[in-house]
Design an enzyme around this catalytic site. Structure first.
Site, PDB file in Angstrom:
ATOM      1  N   THR A  12       1.073  -1.104  -0.114  1.00 63.53           N
ATOM      2  CA  THR A  12       0.189   0.099  -0.109  1.00 63.53           C
ATOM      3  C   THR A  12       1.320   1.270  -0.157  1.00 63.53           C
ATOM      4  O   THR A  12       0.172   2.559  -0.582  1.00 63.53           O
ATOM      5  CB  THR A  12      -1.028   0.248   1.581  1.00 63.53           C
ATOM      6  OG1 THR A  12      -1.760  -1.238   1.320  1.00 63.53           O
ATOM      7  CG2 THR A  12      -1.777   1.226   1.176  1.00 63.53           C
ATOM      8  N   SER A  56       1.035  -7.943  -1.098  1.00 59.84           N
ATOM      9  CA  SER A  56       1.677  -8.492  -0.322  1.00 59.84           C
ATOM     10  C   SER A  56       0.535  -9.560  -0.193  1.00 59.84           C
ATOM     11  O   SER A  56       1.351 -10.547  -0.138  1.00 59.84           O
ATOM     12  CB  SER A  56       2.227  -7.983   1.078  1.00 59.84           C
ATOM     13  OG  SER A  56       0.814  -7.795   1.701  1.00 59.84           O
ATOM     14  N   THR A  87       1.656  -4.676   3.555  1.00 63.85           N
ATOM     15  CA  THR A  87       0.584  -4.708   5.563  1.00 63.85           C
ATOM     16  C   THR A  87      -0.137  -6.479   5.745  1.00 63.85           C
ATOM     17  O   THR A  87      -0.190  -6.960   6.579  1.00 63.85           O
ATOM     18  CB  THR A  87      -0.243  -3.865   6.157  1.00 63.85           C
ATOM     19  OG1 THR A  87      -1.686  -3.477   5.779  1.00 63.85           O
ATOM     20  CG2 THR A  87       0.461  -2.054   6.895  1.00 63.85           C
ATOM     21  N   ASP A  88      -0.338  -6.552   4.514  1.00 63.60           N
ATOM     22  CA  ASP A  88      -1.152  -7.848   4.807  1.00 63.60           C
ATOM     23  C   ASP A  88       0.061  -9.130   5.394  1.00 63.60           C
ATOM     24  O   ASP A  88      -0.809 -10.206   6.368  1.00 63.60           O
ATOM     25  CB  ASP A  88      -1.649  -8.199   3.824  1.00 63.60           C
ATOM     26  CG  ASP A  88      -3.292  -7.734   3.369  1.00 63.60           C
ATOM     27  OD1 ASP A  88      -3.883  -7.172   4.541  1.00 63.60           O
ATOM     28  OD2 ASP A  88      -3.995  -7.228   2.074  1.00 63.60           O
TER      29      ASP A  88
END
Length: 329
Positions: A12, A56, A87-88
């Site tokens: 992101t 990710s 971040t995932d």
């Protein structure tokens, strides 16, 4: 002058909005420029390198193992390494890096909840904080950490704990190991540990995560092994309990020499063998209780242990968990 390598992998932090949704569209040099506009990074020489441009959630284990290799190379050439990441799956990437990294050079992951072209992006400040931490004397020897929302969190135990909030990450029960903000860079505490993932590892054995929920039977456990899993991680109830059917299935695996790691589905707190017919039976049979690790980090720990030449992956996991303070000695 501290020399850092900045590895851009997408996420992101590097996305811009399009009519079809956010897409990775900013490279490491652009991200660095945005970070330099937030804080004065004088005295830090940053070399940006682009590794990948993906979100990710689309990454696989092989992508993270390639990142591990890139970090090893960068750490041999620099005083520290900073990685921008989605971040995932950041908590899993950070954990695999923690299993592999040895040496004094700090390795810091960061990312963002808002895209690069947001009117008020959080990525530039997060990246600036990560660079400041990686260049700080206090960060030497701290291993792999995550810089997010002014906090420096340990890779071991870190979790994405909110879907959209800017303070998206936490380390339940562990607290930050440092802070970076207008007051400067401050170290709080770290837990050095020995690496477990061998250099040159390009794939990991299959380990499945089996969730517990009301009335679940043993079919997922049995199917995991039938499909080639060499170990299983149970996302158990509470402090480590499993349904009677799951307990019996896990006892069969343990008798056959297949390692079983126990974690909790709750999100915070350690697991332990307390209840007859559930966790106590599993503990007595040799299941490894993985402290406060998430099921997703425990899965990678067991896979890394299984990838070594050690004959007893369960004992290898238990020893490592003791070394990092996840379980009692």
């Amino acid at each position: 002058m501290q020399h850092l390598v900045l590895l851009g992998t997408g996420g992101t932090i590097a996305t811009r909005g399009t009519a079809l949704g956010r897409r990775v569209a900013a490279n490491a040099t652009e991200l660095l420029g945005a970070a330099e506009a937030v804080w004065d990074l004088t005295g830090i020489d940053v070399e940006p390198r682009d590794l990948a441009g993906i979100t990710s959630f689309a990454a696989g284990v092989s992508d993270v193992l390639a990142l591990v290799a890139a970090v090893r190379q960068a750490a041999a050439e620099a005083d520290g390494v900073v990685i921008t990441h989605g971040t995932d799956t950041l908590e899993e990437a950070a954990f695999l890096l923690a299993l592999a990294h040895a040496g004094p050079q700090p390795v810091v992951l960061t990312g963002a909840q808002r895209p690069f072209d947001d009117p008020a992006p959080d990525g530039p400040r997060n990246l600036a904080a990560a660079l400041r931490w990686a260049a700080a004397p206090d960060a030497v020897g701290t291993g792999v950490t995550v810089a997010f929302a002014d906090e420096i969190l340990p890779a071991i135990g870190v979790r994405k704990s909110h879907t959209l909030a800017l303070r998206a990450f936490s380390a339940p029960g562990r607290s930050p190991v440092g802070r970076v903000d207008e007051a400067g860079v401050r170290a709080i505490g770290t837990s050095p540990h020995a690496p477990l993932l061998a250099p040159g590892t390009t794939e990991l054995p299959r380990v499945d995560v089996i969730p517990q929920y009301l009335g679940v039977d043993a079919s997922a456990v049995d199917n995991a092994v039938a499909q080639g899993a060499r170990g299983v991680v149970i996302a158990a109830f509470g402090s480590g309990n499993t349904t009677p059917a799951t307990t019996e299935a896990c006892l069969r695996l343990l008798e056959d020499g297949i390692p079983v790691l126990i974690t909790s589905r709750t999100g915070e707190g350690a697991v332990t063998g307390l209840y007859a017919g559930g966790s106590a039976d599993l503990a007595a049979a040799g299941a490894v209780f993985a402290g406060d690790l998430s099921p997703w980090q425990a899965r990678l720990l067991l896979a890394a242990a299984l990838s070594t030449e050690d004959a007893d992956a369960a004992q290898l996991c238990l020893g490592w968990l003791r070394d990092v303070g996840a379980v009692g000695r």
